[in-house]
Scaffold this motif. Structure first.
Motif, PDB file in Angstrom:
ATOM      1  N   GLY A  65      32.885  29.643  65.513  1.00  9.01           N
ATOM      2  CA  GLY A  65      32.357  29.910  64.186  1.00  9.01           C
ATOM      3  C   GLY A  65      31.561  28.786  63.566  1.00  9.01           C
ATOM      4  N   LYS A  66      31.306  27.709  64.321  1.00  8.85           N
ATOM      5  CA  LYS A  66      30.539  26.583  63.784  1.00  8.85           C
ATOM      6  C   LYS A  66      29.306  26.331  64.646  1.00  8.85           C
ATOM      7  CE  LYS A  66      33.870  23.732  61.287  1.00  8.85           C
ATOM      8  NZ  LYS A  66      34.420  22.360  61.129  1.00  8.85           N
ATOM      9  N   LEU A  67      28.177  26.200  63.980  1.00 11.88           N
ATOM     10  CA  LEU A  67      26.944  25.817  64.664  1.00 11.88           C
ATOM     11  C   LEU A  67      26.560  24.429  64.182  1.00 11.88           C
ATOM     12  CD1 LEU A  67      23.799  27.948  65.325  1.00 11.88           C
ATOM     13  CD2 LEU A  67      23.554  25.691  64.286  1.00 11.88           C
ATOM     14  N   SER A  68      26.305  23.538  65.113  1.00 13.33           N
ATOM     15  CA  SER A  68      25.881  22.178  64.756  1.00 13.33           C
ATOM     16  C   SER A  68      24.561  21.865  65.425  1.00 13.33           C
ATOM     17  CB  SER A  68      26.938  21.146  65.163  1.00 13.33           C
ATOM     18  OG  SER A  68      27.142  21.182  66.565  1.00 13.33           O
ATOM     19  N   GLY A  69      23.837  20.952  64.851  1.00 10.46           N
ATOM     20  CA  GLY A  69      22.557  20.564  65.412  1.00 10.46           C
ATOM     21  C   GLY A  69      21.968  19.410  64.635  1.00 10.46           C
ATOM     22  N   THR A  70      20.709  19.117  64.909  1.00 10.32           N
ATOM     23  CA  THR A  70      20.016  18.029  64.230  1.00 10.32           C
ATOM     24  C   THR A  70      18.662  18.512  63.748  1.00 10.32           C
ATOM     25  OG1 THR A  70      21.097  16.371  65.622  1.00 10.32           O
ATOM     26  CG2 THR A  70      19.114  15.683  64.439  1.00 10.32           C
ATOM     27  N   ILE A  71      18.411  18.300  62.472  1.00 10.65           N
ATOM     28  CA  ILE A  71      17.096  18.565  61.908  1.00 10.65           C
ATOM     29  C   ILE A  71      16.305  17.267  61.982  1.00 10.65           C
ATOM     30  CG2 ILE A  71      15.838  19.166  59.796  1.00 10.65           C
ATOM     31  CD1 ILE A  71      18.218  20.900  58.984  1.00 10.65           C
ATOM     32  N   LEU A  72      15.055  17.363  62.428  1.00 12.90           N
ATOM     33  CA  LEU A  72      14.199  16.191  62.514  1.00 12.90           C
ATOM     34  C   LEU A  72      13.157  16.254  61.408  1.00 12.90           C
ATOM     35  CD1 LEU A  72      13.631  16.141  66.382  1.00 12.90           C
ATOM     36  CD2 LEU A  72      15.345  14.885  65.055  1.00 12.90           C
ATOM     37  N   LYS A  73      13.093  15.185  60.629  1.00 12.22           N
ATOM     38  CA  LYS A  73      12.104  15.083  59.556  1.00 12.22           C
ATOM     39  C   LYS A  73      10.966  14.213  60.029  1.00 12.22           C
ATOM     40  CE  LYS A  73      11.415  13.178  54.897  1.00 12.22           C
ATOM     41  NZ  LYS A  73      12.024  12.408  53.787  1.00 12.22           N
ATOM     42  N   LYS A  74       9.779  14.801  60.044  1.00 14.76           N
ATOM     43  CA  LYS A  74       8.601  14.062  60.464  1.00 14.76           C
ATOM     44  C   LYS A  74       8.046  13.272  59.300  1.00 14.76           C
ATOM     45  CE  LYS A  74       3.994  14.769  62.452  1.00 14.76           C
ATOM     46  NZ  LYS A  74       2.985  15.778  62.874  1.00 14.76           N
ATOM     47  N   LEU A  75       7.793  11.998  59.523  1.00 16.57           N
ATOM     48  CA  LEU A  75       7.245  11.134  58.477  1.00 16.57           C
ATOM     49  C   LEU A  75       5.728  11.070  58.584  1.00 16.57           C
ATOM     50  CD1 LEU A  75       9.791   8.173  58.571  1.00 16.57           C
ATOM     51  CD2 LEU A  75       9.862  10.255  57.187  1.00 16.57           C
ATOM     52  N   ASP A  76       5.067  10.962  57.449  1.00 16.14           N
ATOM     53  CA  ASP A  76       3.610  10.854  57.437  1.00 16.14           C
ATOM     54  C   ASP A  76       3.168   9.596  58.188  1.00 16.14           C
ATOM     55  OD1 ASP A  76       3.400  13.129  55.974  1.00 16.14           O
ATOM     56  OD2 ASP A  76       3.239  12.117  54.033  1.00 16.14           O
ATOM     57  N   ASN A  77       2.118   9.753  58.979  1.00 16.17           N
ATOM     58  CA  ASN A  77       1.484   8.606  59.651  1.00 16.17           C
ATOM     59  C   ASN A  77       2.469   7.769  60.460  1.00 16.17           C
ATOM     60  OD1 ASN A  77      -0.966   9.304  58.321  1.00 16.17           O
ATOM     61  ND2 ASN A  77      -0.231   8.213  56.493  1.00 16.17           N
ATOM     62  N   SER A  78       3.448   8.460  61.066  1.00 21.27           N
ATOM     63  CA  SER A  78       4.443   7.709  61.836  1.00 21.27           C
ATOM     64  C   SER A  78       4.993   8.592  62.940  1.00 21.27           C
ATOM     65  CB  SER A  78       5.590   7.253  60.920  1.00 21.27           C
ATOM     66  OG  SER A  78       6.635   6.694  61.684  1.00 21.27           O
ATOM     67  N   LYS A  79       5.329   7.981  64.067  1.00 18.89           N
ATOM     68  CA  LYS A  79       5.971   8.728  65.148  1.00 18.89           C
ATOM     69  C   LYS A  79       7.478   8.819  64.937  1.00 18.89           C
ATOM     70  CE  LYS A  79       2.523   7.612  68.690  1.00 18.89           C
ATOM     71  NZ  LYS A  79       2.299   7.008  70.032  1.00 18.89           N
ATOM     72  N   GLU A  80       7.971   8.013  64.008  1.00 17.54           N
ATOM     73  CA  GLU A  80       9.409   8.003  63.733  1.00 17.54           C
ATOM     74  C   GLU A  80       9.821   9.309  63.072  1.00 17.54           C
ATOM     75  OE1 GLU A  80      12.740   5.574  61.101  1.00 17.54           O
ATOM     76  OE2 GLU A  80      10.633   4.963  61.052  1.00 17.54           O
ATOM     77  N   LYS A  81      11.030   9.772  63.401  1.00 23.25           N
ATOM     78  CA  LYS A  81      11.584  10.967  62.769  1.00 23.25           C
ATOM     79  C   LYS A  81      12.983  10.653  62.249  1.00 23.25           C
ATOM     80  CE  LYS A  81       8.961  14.374  65.428  1.00 23.25           C
ATOM     81  NZ  LYS A  81       9.037  15.552  66.333  1.00 23.25           N
ATOM     82  N   VAL A  82      13.243  11.121  61.050  1.00 23.60           N
ATOM     83  CA  VAL A  82      14.565  10.928  60.453  1.00 23.60           C
ATOM     84  C   VAL A  82      15.486  12.022  60.982  1.00 23.60           C
ATOM     85  CG1 VAL A  82      15.877  10.901  58.304  1.00 23.60           C
ATOM     86  CG2 VAL A  82      13.586   9.879  58.384  1.00 23.60           C
ATOM     87  N   ARG A  83      16.675  11.637  61.405  1.00 21.79           N
ATOM     88  CA  ARG A  83      17.625  12.592  61.985  1.00 21.79           C
ATOM     89  C   ARG A  83      18.622  13.023  60.903  1.00 21.79           C
ATOM     90  NH1 ARG A  83      17.782  12.754  67.474  1.00 21.79           N
ATOM     91  NH2 ARG A  83      20.026  13.205  67.495  1.00 21.79           N
ATOM     92  N   LEU A  84      18.716  14.344  60.732  1.00 25.36           N
ATOM     93  CA  LEU A  84      19.581  14.931  59.696  1.00 25.36           C
ATOM     94  C   LEU A  84      20.567  15.888  60.357  1.00 25.36           C
ATOM     95  CD1 LEU A  84      16.734  15.839  57.177  1.00 25.36           C
ATOM     96  CD2 LEU A  84      18.146  13.771  57.148  1.00 25.36           C
ATOM     97  N   PRO A  85      21.816  15.472  60.568  1.00 26.03           N
ATOM     98  CA  PRO A  85      22.810  16.370  61.171  1.00 26.03           C
ATOM     99  C   PRO A  85      23.064  17.580  60.266  1.00 26.03           C
ATOM    100  CG  PRO A  85      23.561  14.093  61.220  1.00 26.03           C
ATOM    101  CD  PRO A  85      22.355  14.122  60.336  1.00 26.03           C
ATOM    102  N   ILE A  86      23.129  18.757  60.858  1.00 23.63           N
ATOM    103  CA  ILE A  86      23.407  19.985  60.127  1.00 23.63           C
ATOM    104  C   ILE A  86      24.608  20.677  60.754  1.00 23.63           C
ATOM    105  CG2 ILE A  86      21.688  21.268  61.506  1.00 23.63           C
ATOM    106  CD1 ILE A  86      21.327  23.125  59.082  1.00 23.63           C
TER     107      ILE A  86
END
Length: 969
Positions: A65-86
């Motif tokens: 009954g639980k779904l887990s994952g990671t949302i990736l936030k793309k930053l402007d002018n950057s290859k870096e992505k912020v990781r947001l556990p969901i």
């Protein structure tokens, strides 16, 4: 500082025309609100806009009954992505919980500031205060095989009838029921998580001669974001330091096919929420959710008030859905409504209504619950499973309360008590505001004006009356005051950003505030209510927690600085909207524990509240004004509160500020008799206005209204019991009772009392002598007082001169009441009952009665009576059926109630075939000879002059605690 304090008090004592707007922020003056609105504007202005958030499909895991994952936030002018556990949890109830955190903040690092520490992680403890159950995962939830590669689909809910469709890129979720989408998350792409970033002090570049233009260009391209409020923000002379930087969260939530949304109290606005971005009659600012002391608040406004419940429900024909945004920080909600244009080739097909909302909070996790209904009752029940149901209060506190700031001496209290008796006006509770204390020091009595509180309590107890005293969370900063010395010596107060105990100003002057997030502080606070410590209190003393938003006279927006520090190194900005509830909770527990062996149900009134506060007592709508506008505003505010899971609510009868005319006071009492919490209250500078002072005919009319409340206390108490077991509102708006009736979805000036079928439309217009009552069905409705018949869907004019209250009875209900006027509800305990049977168009009726001792928790061990009454036209039998659950204390309680009887049965809409009937037969449960029946006389009254027929059986000789049948055939 003293000059400031005196000036502030002067402002409070002399009422102004309206609220001081410059004291409170608009969205444009709130950094995170302004940023999130700008984010929405930017998204809507770009036709190719795509949310920068995507769910990584490789991160998805699903189990039990639980779904887990990671949302990736793309930053402007950057290859870096912020990781947001969901984490998405599909609950057994059919509710879904979605939490989104931030990986960089999850480690619990500490940010140093001055001499104090602040946790870097997002605040994640709101659920510890708000949630009490309902979190069991639905292990039957399953991934669907037909989701495709761009989506993940989960089937859940009853028989897997619900669907959650997760879009991977851009991230979003659609919630479906019955083959339709009812709720959409991030449909407009407004998900916005302001991620962690270290503060970088920018070097100021001093340009050389001839290089000024190039430096300006370089600076302009460094960042397109407005950083002016990221690390500190000033308003009204106060500067809020922000050591964690920007960390707001935002999300758009859409309700396709829904034109009405309700909830998110508390606001002095219509129950059906208005648009905040465009639309006729809408607002220009979002609805603000931030517990605040807003005295003399203005009407028809999205301004924040004293409490917050971040629950919203949407209503369409035969469908109700909702969302619960569990966040304790300052929050704003934008609302946009619209209709899609119908296809010109689709003849007869109208455009589709839709409501789009945009939520954003200053800090904390994104923690969201989604409810798919499908009825209003499903929403309140499932929300209550999570946050708890309204407590079942003492029976006495459902009666009338008499209060003012202030009854000046204990003799004054006893004199008021005697005058209520002299004028034969029932009441149950008298209240004491801050002047009863010794110099505004709580847990003390003024030795000159209240030298004999024990004598006062004893006189009140003779007629089973109670006294409520006020205790606020601010503690006077004074040497040799034991409460403040304890708070300081044991370090139990809220800290400022430097790490010392915070000082502010409130009624006592310089004050400290209890940090009720601290377990040691809560234990200490509870101990202060013990009879041996709070000398002068008694079993009939109960409590009022005011000013617990918290109100701080010299603080930003009249509250505590957001950068103050609470237990656990959390900033006040993270927990602001929960603070009042923590004080309320500690007081509630303190009353339960104040003397071992004498456990009573507590009563604590609070002004501030949050999701879950309904478990602890009652609230009221704060410092209203003695004018017709505030009388009109009260009912939609109370109805909105009730459907938002907190049904034990009221509004100060007569208005707190100012002096009502006698007509206004009278109409307010008539309206107040339908408030779940029924209290007359007034400011210290107002004229005395106890009901017996109004004069003829006003005193007599007010007395009739109060007596009506007491007569119907059995019905009210049954409604309170229903609220305590399934979250049903005690007073209900039209849409809640008639969810198919689209014409009634916006009606918020009339109410139904529980499940009784009683429909009231208080008079709230000056000089009005009639009211238009809206009837949503084709059942017959009868005037409560003379049985005049109203039938047919639509609006009906009800004549209501000053002495008349518009009150109808819907056919199909049985209403229990007690008709003998007493001085208090406690003195009615063993009085007989009248059953008022109101037949529907088919000739049937049903109702129920719940009764217990009204004081203790013995009902939890079976010490109560719960009967279902039914009348069936075909058989002609009125029956009483036991629907209780037995327990260890059932027998003793039934023995105590063994002689309580039904003294009268009235049947409204009695059939014509009874004209010649003079007798009915009665069979009692447990009779020695079940074949023997007794006969009792019946009096029939034919319909005449627009009034319905009715019949009465006097003294049928049946007992309320036993089963019986009355045969009218």
């Amino acid at each position: 500082m003293l000059l400031f304090y005196l000036t502030f008090l002067a402002c409070l004592v002399v009422p102004s025309v309206s609220v001081k707007h410059d004291t409170f922020k608009t969205c444009a003056q709130s950094g995170f609100c302004k940023r999130n609105r700008a984010f929405a504007d930017n998204a809507s202005s770009i036709s190719t806009w795509q949310s920068p958030y995507a769910l990584d499909p490789n991160s998805i895991a699903f189990n039990d009954g639980k779904l887990s994952g990671t949302i990736l936030k793309k930053l402007d002018n950057s290859k870096e992505k912020v990781r947001l556990p969901i984490i998405i949890t599909f609950l057994e109830s059919g509710t879904v919980r979605i939490t989104i955190d931030e990986e960089k903040r999850q480690k619990g690092d500490i940010v140093l500031r001055h001499d104090s520490k602040v946790r870097k992680e997002r605040y994640n403890e709101a659920a510890n205060w708000a949630i009490v159950g309902g979190l069991e995962p639905n292990k039957g939830a399953a991934l669907s095989n037909d989701a495709g590669t761009q989506t993940t689909k989960v089937l859940y809910g009853p028989a897997g009838a619900y669907e959650a469709v997760l879009r991977h890129s851009p991230f979003g979720i659609d919630f479906n029921r019955d083959g339709k989408t009812h709720i959409q998350l991030n449909e407009r792409g407004l998900l916005n998580v302001e991620h962690w970033r270290a503060k970088v002090e920018k070097e100021t570049i001093e340009p050389k001669e001839g290089e000024e233009q190039q430096v300006l260009q370089d600076t302009a391209t460094e960042s397109t974001e407005d950083e002016s409020t990221w690390w500190e923000e000033s308003f009204g002379g106060n500067t809020d330091s922000k050591p964690r930087g920007p960390e707001s969260i935002g999300l758009d939530i859409s309700f396709p096919g829904y034109d009405h949304v309700y909830g998110i109290p508390e606001h002095a606005s219509s129950m059906s929420l208005k648009q905040t971005r465009g639309g006729d009659g809408g607002y220009t600012d979002p609805y603000r959710l931030y517990n605040s002391d807003v005295f003399e608040y203005e009407l028809d406004s999205p301004m924040t008030l004293y409490g917050v419940i971040p629950l919203m429900q949407a209503q369409a024909k035969d469908s109700t859905v909702g969302v619960f945004w569990l966040n304790a920080a300052e929050t704003w909600v934008d609302i946009i409504k619209g209709k899609s244009v119908a296809n010109a080739l689709s003849l007869g097909v109208a455009g589709k209504s839709s409501t789009q909302t945009h939520w954003f909070s200053e800090s904390g996790q994104l923690d969201l619950f989604v409810f798919l209904g499908p009825t209003p009752k499903d929403i309140t029940k499932k929300y209550g499973e999570l946050t708890g149901y309204s407590q079942l209060p003492q029976a006495s506190v459902i009666g009338y309360h008499q209060c003012r700031w202030n009854y000046v001496t204990d003799q004054d209290v006893m004199d008021v008590d005697r005058k209520f008796d002299k004028h034969r006006i029932p009441y149950d509770v008298i209240w004491l505001d801050i002047e009863y204390t010794d110099g505004k020091k709580y847990f003390t009595w003024d030795p000159l004006n209240f030298p004999h509180p024990d004598k006062m309590h004893k006189q009140l107890d003779e007629h089973e009356r109670k006294v409520v005293v006020i205790i606020d969370p601010h503690i006077k900063n004074e040497n040799n005051y034991h409460v403040d010395e304890d708070l300081r010596n044991k370090d139990l107060g809220v800290h400022n950003k430097e790490g010392s105990i915070s000082e502010g100003w409130c009624w006592p002057g310089s004050s400290h505030w209890i940090d009720s997030f601290n377990p040691a502080a809560r234990a200490w606070w509870k101990s202060l209510y013990q009879f041996k410590k709070f000398i002068g209190t008694a079993k009939n003393t109960f409590l009022w927690n005011d000013m617990n938003e918290p109100s701080v006279f010299n603080g930003p927006e009249t509250t505590m600085p957001k950068d103050n520090i609470h237990y656990g190194n959390w900033e006040h900005r993270d927990v602001h909207n929960i603070y009042g509830m923590t004080v309320h909770n500690a007081t509630h527990e303190g009353l339960i524990e104040r003397k071992k062996g004498e456990i009573q149900r507590p009563f604590v009134l609070s002004r501030a509240f949050f999701a879950g506060s309904q478990r602890l007592g009652a609230v009221w709508t704060g410092d209203n004004l003695a004018d017709w506008g505030h009388l009109r505003a009260a009912l939609p505010m109370l109805l909105n509160q009730g459907i938002s899971g907190f049904p034990f609510v009221g509004s100060d009868v007569g208005g707190f500020f100012g002096n009502p005319t006698k007509e206004l006071l009278t109409r307010w009492y008539q309206s107040g008799t339908f408030y779940p919490f029924f209290r007359g209250h007034a400011h210290i500078d107002t004229r005395r206005r106890e009901p017996y002072l109004a004069g003829t005919p006003y005193t007599q009319i007010i007395t009739q209204a109060i007596r009506l409340r007491y007569s119907l206390l059995p019905a009210w108490y049954t409604a309170f019991h229903e609220a305590s077991i399934d979250g049903s509102p005690i007073i209900r708006p039209n849409f809640y009772v008639h969810p198919s009736d689209e014409k009634g979805f916006a009606i918020d000036d009339q109410l139904y009392i529980g499940s009784t079928g009683l429909l009231a439309k208080p008079i709230v217009q000056e000089g009005a002598e009639s009211a238009d009552i809206y009837i949503a069905d084709d059942e017959p409705y009868y005037d409560y007082f003379d049985y005049t018949v109203y039938s047919g869907k639509g609006s009906h004019t009800y004549k209501a001169p000053l002495e008349k209250i518009p009150l109808l009875m819907q056919g199909g209900h049985i209403i229990p009441r007690r008709d003998r006027p007493r001085r208090s509800s406690g003195l009615m305990r063993y009085d007989p009952y009248t059953l008022l049977i109101v037949l529907d168009k088919a000739g049937n009726a049903e109702g129920s009665l719940y009764v217990d001792d009204g004081e203790t928790f013995d009902y939890q061990q079976g010490a109560y009576i719960h009967r279902k009454f039914s009348f069936n036209q075909e058989t002609g039998i009125l029956s009483s059926e036991d629907i209780s659950t037995k327990g260890s204390k059932t027998a003793a309680y039934l023995k105590a109630m063994a002689k309580v009887r039904v003294e009268r049965v009235i049947i409204v809409g009695a059939p014509n075939s009874w004209k010649s009937k003079t007798q009915v037969s009665i069979a009692e449960e447990g009779a020695k000879d079940s074949s023997k029946k007794k006969s009792v006389s019946l009096q029939y009254h034919a319909a005449a002059g627009g009034k319905g027929s009715w019949a009465v059986v006097r003294d049928p000789g049946v007992l309320i605690a036993k089963g019986w049948k009355i045969d009218f055939s």
